[in-house]
Write an enzyme that holds these catalytic residues in place. Structure first.
Site, PDB file in Angstrom:
ATOM      1  N   GLU A 169     -40.011  15.643 -22.147  1.00  0.00           N
ATOM      2  CA  GLU A 169     -40.853  15.121 -22.742  1.00  0.00           C
ATOM      3  C   GLU A 169     -40.232  14.345 -24.155  1.00  0.00           C
ATOM      4  O   GLU A 169     -40.015  15.206 -25.002  1.00  0.00           O
ATOM      5  CB  GLU A 169     -42.033  16.050 -23.173  1.00  0.00           C
ATOM      6  CG  GLU A 169     -43.212  15.495 -23.603  1.00  0.00           C
ATOM      7  CD  GLU A 169     -44.257  16.437 -23.795  1.00  0.00           C
ATOM      8  OE1 GLU A 169     -43.806  17.554 -24.098  1.00  0.00           O
ATOM      9  OE2 GLU A 169     -45.290  16.164 -24.305  1.00  0.00           O
ATOM     10  N   HIS A 181       0.936  -1.152   0.167  1.00  0.00           N
ATOM     11  CA  HIS A 181      -0.146   0.027   0.250  1.00  0.00           C
ATOM     12  C   HIS A 181       0.819   1.351  -0.021  1.00  0.00           C
ATOM     13  O   HIS A 181       1.512   1.471   1.155  1.00  0.00           O
ATOM     14  CB  HIS A 181      -0.862  -0.005   1.317  1.00  0.00           C
ATOM     15  CG  HIS A 181      -1.666   1.371   1.340  1.00  0.00           C
ATOM     16  ND1 HIS A 181      -2.195   1.925   0.280  1.00  0.00           N
ATOM     17  CD2 HIS A 181      -1.869   2.007   2.500  1.00  0.00           C
ATOM     18  CE1 HIS A 181      -2.857   3.113   0.860  1.00  0.00           C
ATOM     19  NE2 HIS A 181      -2.688   2.971   1.968  1.00  0.00           N
ATOM     20  N   ASP A 192     -36.299  15.487 -28.680  1.00  0.00           N
ATOM     21  CA  ASP A 192     -36.900  14.745 -29.585  1.00  0.00           C
ATOM     22  C   ASP A 192     -37.606  15.678 -30.632  1.00  0.00           C
ATOM     23  O   ASP A 192     -37.990  15.397 -31.653  1.00  0.00           O
ATOM     24  CB  ASP A 192     -38.171  13.983 -28.908  1.00  0.00           C
ATOM     25  CG  ASP A 192     -39.233  15.145 -28.284  1.00  0.00           C
ATOM     26  OD1 ASP A 192     -38.640  16.123 -27.679  1.00  0.00           O
ATOM     27  OD2 ASP A 192     -40.333  14.971 -28.302  1.00  0.00           O
ATOM     28  N   GLU A 220       5.410   0.818 -22.753  1.00  0.00           N
ATOM     29  CA  GLU A 220       6.258  -0.460 -22.517  1.00  0.00           C
ATOM     30  C   GLU A 220       6.165  -0.907 -21.216  1.00  0.00           C
ATOM     31  O   GLU A 220       5.830  -2.040 -20.946  1.00  0.00           O
ATOM     32  CB  GLU A 220       7.814   0.177 -22.785  1.00  0.00           C
ATOM     33  CG  GLU A 220       8.849  -1.003 -22.544  1.00  0.00           C
ATOM     34  CD  GLU A 220       8.784  -2.251 -23.530  1.00  0.00           C
ATOM     35  OE1 GLU A 220       7.932  -2.040 -24.528  1.00  0.00           O
ATOM     36  OE2 GLU A 220       9.208  -3.449 -23.436  1.00  0.00           O
ATOM     37  N   HIS A 247      -5.432   9.425  -2.352  1.00  0.00           N
ATOM     38  CA  HIS A 247      -4.822   8.846  -1.046  1.00  0.00           C
ATOM     39  C   HIS A 247      -3.619   8.070  -1.568  1.00  0.00           C
ATOM     40  O   HIS A 247      -2.608   8.420  -1.114  1.00  0.00           O
ATOM     41  CB  HIS A 247      -6.023   7.954  -0.582  1.00  0.00           C
ATOM     42  CG  HIS A 247      -5.584   7.084   0.456  1.00  0.00           C
ATOM     43  ND1 HIS A 247      -6.498   6.385   1.605  1.00  0.00           N
ATOM     44  CD2 HIS A 247      -4.480   6.357   0.884  1.00  0.00           C
ATOM     45  CE1 HIS A 247      -5.662   5.747   2.294  1.00  0.00           C
ATOM     46  NE2 HIS A 247      -4.560   5.616   2.049  1.00  0.00           N
TER      47      HIS A 247
END
Ligand SMILES: CSCCC(=O)C(=O)COP(=O)(O)O
Ligand SMILES: [Mg+2]
Ligand SMILES: [Zn+2]
Length: 524
Positions: free
Chosen positions: A290, A139, A483, A164, A214
């Site tokens: 709508e 970690h 639409d 690479e 972190h």
């Protein structure tokens, strides 16, 4: 090499390992190794400020990997001064078998993790041991692992290809795409356990998980594999940060220039590897309701009738409220206009000093004909919003969206693309609809709302207004989905990217309209 029988027993959870095994050569070697790695990684900047941790399984071939003891560096102490006696030894299922002796003040007492012993079994690194059969977990708080997660705060993945050093990551070749999941940080490390498990399960090819702001968890089947991969990850993440500064795109094979729209949307993020998807090359998505997010039939067969059927009751019961006085004022102005323009269905409204019933009767007649004609005017939309509010509050109304909508909203939101609504329905009505859908409250995915107070949806200047409000460098960074052909044209003329939504029940489009069309947001 020490005999494996006691180690196997301990690891299988049958009790504590024998003193002899704990003091034996295999455990001692692992303790010394972790201490050495601590000092080495300190020099690399991975475990400074007492952060980070290293755990390795004791190398005892007589014991199956899954049962081997784990040696773990203590938490919250200076990693550059570690010696073998400072280490914890734990069984494979997380019981502490041997703890270091505390050092005098001003040293802090040793800690195994920042979590309570109760949680030890679910401590975050155990997930890699349990779920991936790891032999070691590193970690690191290396600066590059932290900053790389900040290049796009919404990204759930880091992606890179054609480097690479990718070959150093297990199962990857030069041309493969490296994908590292990113999880969100939490105040205590043990709180990462669930999201880390989910990421490990969701990314079977991954050998690392980034934690935003972190660091990184890297695992391998041996400490050498974990260390080598950790070196490659740090190299690649560092490269990404430098490439970002140079404006070079690391996520595509050609590593071309990052265009500014891609910076946020495409370099990092779920499934985002090239510019072929419209939303991914956009910073913002603006959605019509709508016919786009919501069936026209829901608006015309449920919402409009609800407003029509309740308009008299609403006006009568709230007649003296400030809100309704304002609504009536707006309606009066509109109706006067309509009368001047000979709009059919418009009837004069008696003056304010007429009786309440007379005024309400005339208003109801006007509103009914406005609804029938599906007028997209602010006075009507404002009033409808106020009537619908009661409907949503009383649970007589529930918002309907197409099934692909919640998932797309979440995906865009998670990848840092901001989503807005632009509908003729009032902003309040929009918030009510998205706040009370059959899929729950979707407002968490939405950044803002525009309605007819910004302008008519068929006018280009309304879209100029929106692009000003969204603060984009160029209107082309906004994708508008609607639409209605005329709305598409108006947005296109303002420089927006436009897609036309084709849903069941939508009106037909003109032939050769020239816009990209979709039947579901999943196509974007
Ligand atoms: C906010 S829900 C009601 C929708 C509405 O009133 C309406 O007129 C829909 O128009 P849109 O611009 O979303 O097609
Ligand atoms: Mg529409
Ligand atoms: Zn940490």
């Amino acid at each position: 090499m020490a005999s494996g029988c006691c180690g196997a027993k301990a690891a299988a959870g049958e009790g504590m390992a024998s003193e002899a095994y704990l003091a034996g050569e295999a455990v001692l070697e692992a303790r010394e190794l972790v201490a050495e790695l601590c000092r080495h990684f300190y020099g690399m900047g991975w475990v400074t400020g007492t952060g980070g941790s290293i755990t390795v399984k004791v190398n005892d071939p007589a014991v199956p990997l899954a049962d081997r003891l784990i040696v773990m560096s203590p938490s919250g102490v200076q990693k550059e001064r570690m010696v073998s006696e400072d280490m914890y030894v734990m069984s494979a299922d997380g019981k502490v078998l041997s703890a270091p002796v505390g050092k005098p003040w001003p040293n802090k007492p040793p800690k195994c993790t920042d979590c309570a012993p109760l949680f030890m079994k679910s401590f975050v690194v155990f997930k890699a041991y349990l779920m991936r059969g790891a032999g070691a977990v590193i970690h690191s708080h290396g600066m590059e692992t932290c900053i790389a997660t900040m290049l796009n705060p919404g990204a759930k993945e880091f992606r890179m290809t054609h480097m690479e050093m990718i070959k150093g990551i297990k199962g990857h070749g030069f041309r493969d795409e490296l994908v590292i999941p990113i999880i969100e940080n939490t105040p205590y490390e043990y709180e990462l356990t669930d999201s880390l498990s989910e990421a490990i399960a969701a990314y079977p090819k991954a050998t690392a998980v980034l934690v935003r702001n972190h660091g990184i968890y890297v695992w391998g089947d041996s400490w050498i594999n974990a260390k080598t991969q950790a070196e490659c990850y740090h190299y690649l993440l560092d490269a990404a940060i430098r490439l970002y500064q140079l404006g070079i795109d690391w996520s595509t094979p050609e590593h071309g220039p990052i265009n500014s729209a891609k910076r946020l949307g495409s370099i990092m993020g779920p499934g985002i590897t090239n510019g072929c998807h419209a939303a991914e090359s956009s910073k913002c998505v603006v959605l019509d309701i709508e016919g786009t997010t919501t069936p026209i039939s829901f608006v015309t067969d449920v919402m409009f009738p609800y407003a029509r059927d309740n308009v008299r009751k609403h006006l009568t019961s709230t007649f003296d409220s400030e809100e309704t006085k304002e609504d009536i004022k707006l309606l009066r102005t509109q109706i006067e206009d309509d009368l001047r323009n000979g709009i059919s269905g418009a009837v004069p409204v008696p003056p304010d000093d007429a009786s309440k019933d007379e005024v309400v009767n005339a208003l109801v007649a006007n509103v009914e004909s406005m609804i029938k004609a599906d007028r997209k005017i602010t006075s009507l939309k404002q009033l409808q919003g106020h009537i619908w509010r009661t409907g949503f509050e009383k649970k007589e109304l529930q918002g309907v969206v197409f099934e692909d909508v919640p998932e797309a909203l979440k995906k865009w939101h998670d990848s840092g693309i901001k989503v807005y609504i632009y509908s003729s329905g009032s902003r309040e009505a929009q918030r009510l609809l998205f706040g009370n859908t059959t899929y729950g409250d979707l407002r968490k995915f939405l950044c803002g709302y525009f309605d007819t107070t910004t302008g008519n949806k068929r006018e280009t200047r309304s879209y100029f207004e929106i692009s000003q409000s969204l603060g984009v460098d160029s209107p082309s960074q906004i994708l508008f989905i609607t639409d209605v052909f005329q709305e598409a044209v108006a947005a296109k003329n303002a420089g927006f990217e436009v897609i036309i939504s084709i849903r069941l029940g939508n009106a037909p489009l003109p032939e050769n309209h020239g816009f990209r069309t979709i039947k579901s947001f999943s196509e974007i």
